[in-house]
Design a protein around this motif. Structure first.
Motif, PDB file in Angstrom:
ATOM      1  N   ARG A  58      -9.523   8.254 -14.226  1.00  0.00           N
ATOM      2  CA  ARG A  58      -8.057   8.264 -14.235  1.00  0.00           C
ATOM      3  C   ARG A  58      -7.604   7.111 -15.117  1.00  0.00           C
ATOM      4  NH1 ARG A  58      -5.738   7.076  -9.167  1.00  0.00           N
ATOM      5  NH2 ARG A  58      -7.705   6.136  -8.558  1.00  0.00           N
ATOM      6  N   VAL A  59      -6.543   7.332 -15.884  1.00  0.00           N
ATOM      7  CA  VAL A  59      -6.080   6.335 -16.840  1.00  0.00           C
ATOM      8  C   VAL A  59      -4.635   5.959 -16.529  1.00  0.00           C
ATOM      9  CG1 VAL A  59      -5.644   5.896 -19.276  1.00  0.00           C
ATOM     10  CG2 VAL A  59      -7.636   7.206 -18.604  1.00  0.00           C
ATOM     11  N   VAL A  60      -4.352   4.658 -16.613  1.00  0.00           N
ATOM     12  CA  VAL A  60      -2.994   4.147 -16.366  1.00  0.00           C
ATOM     13  C   VAL A  60      -2.605   3.256 -17.536  1.00  0.00           C
ATOM     14  CG1 VAL A  60      -1.565   2.738 -14.846  1.00  0.00           C
ATOM     15  CG2 VAL A  60      -3.362   4.154 -13.875  1.00  0.00           C
ATOM     16  N   ASN A  61      -1.435   3.516 -18.111  1.00  0.00           N
ATOM     17  CA  ASN A  61      -0.880   2.619 -19.119  1.00  0.00           C
ATOM     18  C   ASN A  61      -0.003   1.596 -18.403  1.00  0.00           C
ATOM     19  OD1 ASN A  61      -1.821   3.630 -21.665  1.00  0.00           O
ATOM     20  ND2 ASN A  61      -0.607   5.445 -21.243  1.00  0.00           N
ATOM     21  N   VAL A  62      -0.413   0.332 -18.444  1.00  0.00           N
ATOM     22  CA  VAL A  62       0.331  -0.737 -17.787  1.00  0.00           C
ATOM     23  C   VAL A  62       1.420  -1.196 -18.740  1.00  0.00           C
ATOM     24  CG1 VAL A  62       0.182  -3.003 -16.712  1.00  0.00           C
ATOM     25  CG2 VAL A  62      -1.734  -1.400 -16.535  1.00  0.00           C
ATOM     26  N   LYS A  63       2.658  -1.108 -18.288  1.00  0.00           N
ATOM     27  CA  LYS A  63       3.798  -1.449 -19.142  1.00  0.00           C
ATOM     28  C   LYS A  63       4.001  -2.962 -19.215  1.00  0.00           C
ATOM     29  CE  LYS A  63       6.208   2.838 -18.211  1.00  0.00           C
ATOM     30  NZ  LYS A  63       7.421   3.457 -17.677  1.00  0.00           N
ATOM     31  N   THR A  64       4.803  -3.365 -20.183  1.00  0.00           N
ATOM     32  CA  THR A  64       5.106  -4.784 -20.339  1.00  0.00           C
ATOM     33  C   THR A  64       6.082  -5.226 -19.253  1.00  0.00           C
ATOM     34  OG1 THR A  64       6.981  -4.368 -21.787  1.00  0.00           O
ATOM     35  CG2 THR A  64       4.844  -4.629 -22.831  1.00  0.00           C
ATOM     36  N   ALA A  78       1.371  -4.915 -23.164  1.00  0.00           N
ATOM     37  CA  ALA A  78       1.022  -3.651 -22.531  1.00  0.00           C
ATOM     38  C   ALA A  78      -0.480  -3.429 -22.715  1.00  0.00           C
ATOM     39  CB  ALA A  78       1.807  -2.510 -23.162  1.00  0.00           C
ATOM     40  N   TRP A  79      -1.117  -2.812 -21.715  1.00  0.00           N
ATOM     41  CA  TRP A  79      -2.546  -2.543 -21.817  1.00  0.00           C
ATOM     42  C   TRP A  79      -2.885  -1.289 -21.037  1.00  0.00           C
ATOM     43  CZ3 TRP A  79      -5.649  -3.541 -17.293  1.00  0.00           C
ATOM     44  CH2 TRP A  79      -4.955  -4.144 -16.251  1.00  0.00           C
ATOM     45  N   LYS A  80      -4.090  -0.839 -21.176  1.00  0.00           N
ATOM     46  CA  LYS A  80      -4.518   0.405 -20.551  1.00  0.00           C
ATOM     47  C   LYS A  80      -5.681   0.109 -19.616  1.00  0.00           C
ATOM     48  CE  LYS A  80      -4.939   4.986 -22.288  1.00  0.00           C
ATOM     49  NZ  LYS A  80      -5.275   5.856 -23.421  1.00  0.00           N
ATOM     50  N   LYS A  81      -5.637   0.681 -18.417  1.00  0.00           N
ATOM     51  CA  LYS A  81      -6.763   0.518 -17.512  1.00  0.00           C
ATOM     52  C   LYS A  81      -7.257   1.870 -17.046  1.00  0.00           C
ATOM     53  CE  LYS A  81      -4.087  -0.542 -13.331  1.00  0.00           C
ATOM     54  NZ  LYS A  81      -3.893  -1.521 -12.268  1.00  0.00           N
ATOM     55  N   ALA A  82      -8.543   1.909 -16.726  1.00  0.00           N
ATOM     56  CA  ALA A  82      -9.183   3.157 -16.325  1.00  0.00           C
ATOM     57  C   ALA A  82      -9.806   2.976 -14.952  1.00  0.00           C
ATOM     58  CB  ALA A  82     -10.249   3.545 -17.328  1.00  0.00           C
ATOM     59  N   TYR A  83      -9.516   3.911 -14.047  1.00  0.00           N
ATOM     60  CA  TYR A  83     -10.162   3.979 -12.740  1.00  0.00           C
ATOM     61  C   TYR A  83     -11.308   4.969 -12.872  1.00  0.00           C
ATOM     62  CZ  TYR A  83      -6.181   1.610 -10.582  1.00  0.00           C
ATOM     63  OH  TYR A  83      -5.228   0.697 -10.239  1.00  0.00           O
ATOM     64  N   VAL A  84     -12.528   4.490 -12.761  1.00  0.00           N
ATOM     65  CA  VAL A  84     -13.718   5.320 -12.943  1.00  0.00           C
ATOM     66  C   VAL A  84     -14.363   5.542 -11.582  1.00  0.00           C
ATOM     67  CG1 VAL A  84     -15.967   5.474 -14.054  1.00  0.00           C
ATOM     68  CG2 VAL A  84     -14.063   4.400 -15.253  1.00  0.00           C
ATOM     69  N   THR A  85     -14.469   6.816 -11.161  1.00  0.00           N
ATOM     70  CA  THR A  85     -15.122   7.172  -9.908  1.00  0.00           C
ATOM     71  C   THR A  85     -16.537   7.628 -10.220  1.00  0.00           C
ATOM     72  OG1 THR A  85     -12.997   7.909  -9.034  1.00  0.00           O
ATOM     73  CG2 THR A  85     -14.958   8.600  -7.838  1.00  0.00           C
ATOM     74  N   LEU A  86     -17.502   7.026  -9.526  1.00  0.00           N
ATOM     75  CA  LEU A  86     -18.897   7.372  -9.736  1.00  0.00           C
ATOM     76  C   LEU A  86     -19.341   8.445  -8.750  1.00  0.00           C
ATOM     77  CD1 LEU A  86     -20.437   3.823 -10.196  1.00  0.00           C
ATOM     78  CD2 LEU A  86     -19.571   5.364 -11.937  1.00  0.00           C
ATOM     79  N   GLN A  87     -20.398   9.159  -9.117  1.00  0.00           N
ATOM     80  CA  GLN A  87     -20.951  10.149  -8.208  1.00  0.00           C
ATOM     81  C   GLN A  87     -21.593   9.440  -7.027  1.00  0.00           C
ATOM     82  OE1 GLN A  87     -23.516  12.765 -10.401  1.00  0.00           O
ATOM     83  NE2 GLN A  87     -21.811  13.674 -11.533  1.00  0.00           N
ATOM     84  N   SER A  88     -21.764  10.162  -5.918  1.00  0.00           N
ATOM     85  CA  SER A  88     -22.283   9.541  -4.699  1.00  0.00           C
ATOM     86  C   SER A  88     -23.679   8.972  -4.945  1.00  0.00           C
ATOM     87  CB  SER A  88     -22.323  10.573  -3.576  1.00  0.00           C
ATOM     88  OG  SER A  88     -23.183  11.626  -3.924  1.00  0.00           O
ATOM     89  N   GLY A  89     -23.918   7.826  -4.333  1.00  0.00           N
ATOM     90  CA  GLY A  89     -25.198   7.150  -4.485  1.00  0.00           C
ATOM     91  C   GLY A  89     -25.274   6.222  -5.683  1.00  0.00           C
TER      92      GLY A  89
END
Length: 100
Positions: A58-64, A78-89
């Motif tokens: 999931r990607v979020v653009n963080v505003k100023t 402004a910058w961009k952050k990514a929420y990365v979900t890993l597979q189980s284990g």
């Protein structure tokens, strides 16, 4: 994709209270990424750097935000952050590799 490009996509892990809770409960890690990065590029970069399997991104653009220091007014970047979900284990150790 070009391996050189993939190595430049992830700028740093984003450490915050919200990111720590997401990591503990949902095996979700947060990264600061370059502004023009797409979800497939982020997925490939994480899999290459940390040798893990990514479930979703999931990607979020963080505003100023307005900032002020005395009478000097300005804005944060402004910058961009990514929420990365890993597979189980799977998990990521920021200090040097994969902890399983």
């Amino acid at each position: 994709m070009n391996q050189e490009r993939l190595l430049k996509i992830i700028l740093s892990p984003h450490v915050s209270e919200k990111a720590a809770i997401a990591s503990e409960k949902r095996a979700e890690y947060v990264f600061a990424v370059v502004k023009d990065a797409a979800k497939p590029e982020i997925k490939d970069a994480v899999e290459l750097l940390f040798k893990t399997k990514v479930k979703s991104v999931r990607v979020v653009n963080v505003k100023t935000k307005p900032k002020r220091f005395g009478q000097i007014q300005g804005r944060s970047k402004a910058w961009k952050k990514a929420y990365v979900t890993l597979q189980s284990g799977q998990s990521i150790d920021y200090t040097g590799g994969v902890a399983q």
